[in-house]
Enzyme design. Structure first.
Site, PDB file in Angstrom:
ATOM      1  N   GLY A  34       0.814  -1.209   0.000  1.00 24.75           N
ATOM      2  CA  GLY A  34       0.000   0.000   0.000  1.00 24.75           C
ATOM      3  C   GLY A  34       0.842   1.250   0.000  1.00 24.75           C
ATOM      4  O   GLY A  34       1.763   1.389   0.809  1.00 24.75           O
TER       5      GLY A  34
ATOM      6  N   GLY B 116      -0.374   4.427   0.460  1.00 23.85           N
ATOM      7  CA  GLY B 116      -1.081   5.546   1.067  1.00 23.85           C
ATOM      8  C   GLY B 116      -0.195   6.231   2.086  1.00 23.85           C
ATOM      9  O   GLY B 116       1.030   6.088   2.070  1.00 23.85           O
TER      10      GLY B 116
ATOM     11  N   ALA C  13       0.336   5.666   5.267  1.00 25.92           N
ATOM     12  CA  ALA C  13       1.104   4.771   6.135  1.00 25.92           C
ATOM     13  C   ALA C  13       2.202   4.048   5.369  1.00 25.92           C
ATOM     14  O   ALA C  13       3.363   4.037   5.773  1.00 25.92           O
ATOM     15  CB  ALA C  13       0.171   3.765   6.812  1.00 25.92           C
TER      16      ALA C  13
ATOM     17  N   LYS D 240      -1.335  -0.339  -5.872  1.00 23.36           N
ATOM     18  CA  LYS D 240      -2.253  -0.617  -6.981  1.00 23.36           C
ATOM     19  C   LYS D 240      -2.091   0.370  -8.120  1.00 23.36           C
ATOM     20  O   LYS D 240      -2.245   0.016  -9.293  1.00 23.36           O
ATOM     21  CB  LYS D 240      -3.697  -0.595  -6.459  1.00 23.36           C
TER      22      LYS D 240
ATOM     23  N   GLU E  29     -17.318  17.561   4.785  1.00 26.86           N
ATOM     24  CA  GLU E  29     -16.399  18.314   3.929  1.00 26.86           C
ATOM     25  C   GLU E  29     -16.865  18.311   2.473  1.00 26.86           C
ATOM     26  O   GLU E  29     -16.708  19.306   1.758  1.00 26.86           O
ATOM     27  CB  GLU E  29     -14.987  17.751   4.069  1.00 26.86           C
TER      28      GLU E  29
ATOM     29  N   ASP F 263      -5.306   1.895   7.881  1.00 28.50           N
ATOM     30  CA  ASP F 263      -6.727   1.541   7.954  1.00 28.50           C
ATOM     31  C   ASP F 263      -6.992   0.061   8.194  1.00 28.50           C
ATOM     32  O   ASP F 263      -8.130  -0.310   8.514  1.00 28.50           O
ATOM     33  CB  ASP F 263      -7.427   1.970   6.658  1.00 28.50           C
TER      34      ASP F 263
ATOM     35  N   GLN G 142      -3.170  11.461  10.182  1.00 34.57           N
ATOM     36  CA  GLN G 142      -2.273  11.799  11.291  1.00 34.57           C
ATOM     37  C   GLN G 142      -1.859  10.551  12.061  1.00 34.57           C
ATOM     38  O   GLN G 142      -0.673  10.358  12.375  1.00 34.57           O
ATOM     39  CB  GLN G 142      -3.010  12.786  12.209  1.00 34.57           C
TER      40      GLN G 142
ATOM     41  N   LYS H  93      -6.265  24.584   6.956  1.00 31.79           N
ATOM     42  CA  LYS H  93      -6.460  23.357   6.172  1.00 31.79           C
ATOM     43  C   LYS H  93      -5.411  23.239   5.084  1.00 31.79           C
ATOM     44  O   LYS H  93      -4.887  22.151   4.822  1.00 31.79           O
ATOM     45  CB  LYS H  93      -7.860  23.359   5.565  1.00 31.79           C
TER      46      LYS H  93
END
Length: 391
Positions: free
Chosen positions: A8, A10, A12, A34, A164, A290, A308, A370
């Site tokens: 992965g 992402g 992490a 991926k 959001e 996740d 975070q 943000k």
């Protein structure tokens, strides 16, 4: 040579791969992802609403990782945990000595009838773009259809992504009304939520400010309204029915389906890990992001699945792999939040910041905060050049 497989790309996985490379461990590091790009999952709602473009939230994987990391672009099908192999869709299996599983999230239907067939999730670039195309095509169709439901939008769930997304949506709708020539006064936006509160993680005054802001911009909230089915053009809650030709599904997520396919014991495809993030009985296997459930010792509940937390887990897991390789004891995961920011479009929002004091912010200042948060998250998984390229 020892092989460390990172699954992965992402927040992490990418962060962990970079940390391992910079640690100069005597090992081969293989990162499987991926897609040939990393995307900022915290900005998918902007892509779906059309306030950001794909290039604004994505950057090539090859530019984000050090040369020491071997990147394999493929889809993970399962992990043979006993044989220490990762099976891929298009490449031969990868044998590993250490595993960092950070495969990310998928949409969670909670077993509700019709969710997958009749609603639009926001879980990756492809689904966000599909939701955007559907929204714009449906709004544009009103000129020829005259169907009021083409101007009706229902957002299922009132979590961070939903709120959001609603903020971006109400910001962009006036521009879309001019482009596609539909009457803004006929637009109907509903948000359906099973809980009785919106943004419960915020101070009540901030949550109320955010809710009132969205209400003033046309959003109607239906709280204490559990969804029992999704039908074509309809959201059903027991005996009540809400109709719209755009239905966005953002009620929650679960971990990657690779988790059950690989024989892990899990809940919603999240595995409860040890306090050093390793899997019980296998000190060379770490789950982060996740797909992991890390218990907060202060509450006894898992930490939330946020960028975070994922980045902090990546740092801990990478350090523990290095410790294993060098014969040192692993360390426990610890986390202290620096705050929470919820945007309501590109210019306003609400925030609770725990940095050099405790700050409660609302309005235009949160738009600036943000932007800083997004830039920081890119910097933590890439470099300054990438941050500048995404601005």
């Amino acid at each position: 040579m020892t092989t460390i497989a990172v699954l992965g790309g992402g927040y992490a996985g990418l962060r962990a791969a970079r940390k391992l490379a910079h640690a100069k461990v005597p090992a081969r590091i293989v990162l499987v992802n991926k897609h040939p790009y990393h995307y900022q999952s915290t900005q998918l709602h902007q892509l779906a609403a059309g306030t950001k473009e794909e290039a604004d939230i994505c950057f090539p994987m090859a530019t984000a990782v050090p040369k020491k990391v071997n990147v394999v672009i493929d889809e993970v099908e399962r992990v043979d945990r006993e044989g220490h192999q990762v099976f891929l869709k298009s490449h031969p299996p990868i044998a590993y000595d250490y595993l960092l599983n950070a495969l990310g999230f998928e949409s969670e239907s909670f077993g509700i009838e019709g969710v997958e067939e009749n609603s639009l999730p926001l879980v990756d670039v492809d689904t966000a773009l599909a939701a955007r195309r559907h929204l714009e095509e449906t709004l544009a169709r009103y000129r020829t259809s005259g169907d009021d439901l083409d101007l009706s939008i229902l957002v299922c769930g009132a979590g961070f992504t939903s709120i959001e997304y609603l903020g971006e949506l109400v910001y962009r709708l006036p521009e879309l009304a001019k482009r596609y020539d539909f009457p803004m006064e006929k637009v109907k936006i509903g948000c359906i939520e099973a809980a009785d509160k919106i943004l419960p993680m915020f101070d009540r005054k901030l949550a109320d400010w955010a809710t009132d802001y969205l209400r003033r911009h046309g959003v109607v909230f239906h709280t204490s309204t559990p969804i029992t089915a999704i039908r074509p053009g309809q959201v059903v809650s027991n005996d009540a029915t809400f109709s719209a030709n755009t239905i966005i599904w953002a009620t929650g997520v679960k971990g990657s389906s690779v988790i059950p396919a690989s024989g892990y014991s899990s809940k919603r495809n999240r595995v409860v890990v040890q306090d050093d993030l390793s899997v019980e009985g296998n000190p060379r296997e770490f789950l982060i992001g996740d797909v992991s459930a890390v218990l907060d010792p202060s509450s006894g509940r898992p930490y939330p699945t946020t960028a975070q937390v994922s980045i902090a887990q990546a740092d801990c897991a990478a350090a523990n792999v290095v410790a294993e390789l060098t014969g040192r004891p692993t360390g426990k995961f610890s986390f202290k939040s620096v705050g929470t920011v919820c945007s309501l479009g590109p210019k306003v929002g609400v925030a609770q910041i725990d940095f050099m004091g405790h700050w409660k912010l609302k309005g235009w200042i949160v738009g600036i905060v943000k932007k800083m948060v997004n830039d920081r998250s890119v910097l933590e998984v890439a470099d300054v050049k990438t941050v500048l390229g995404n601005n």
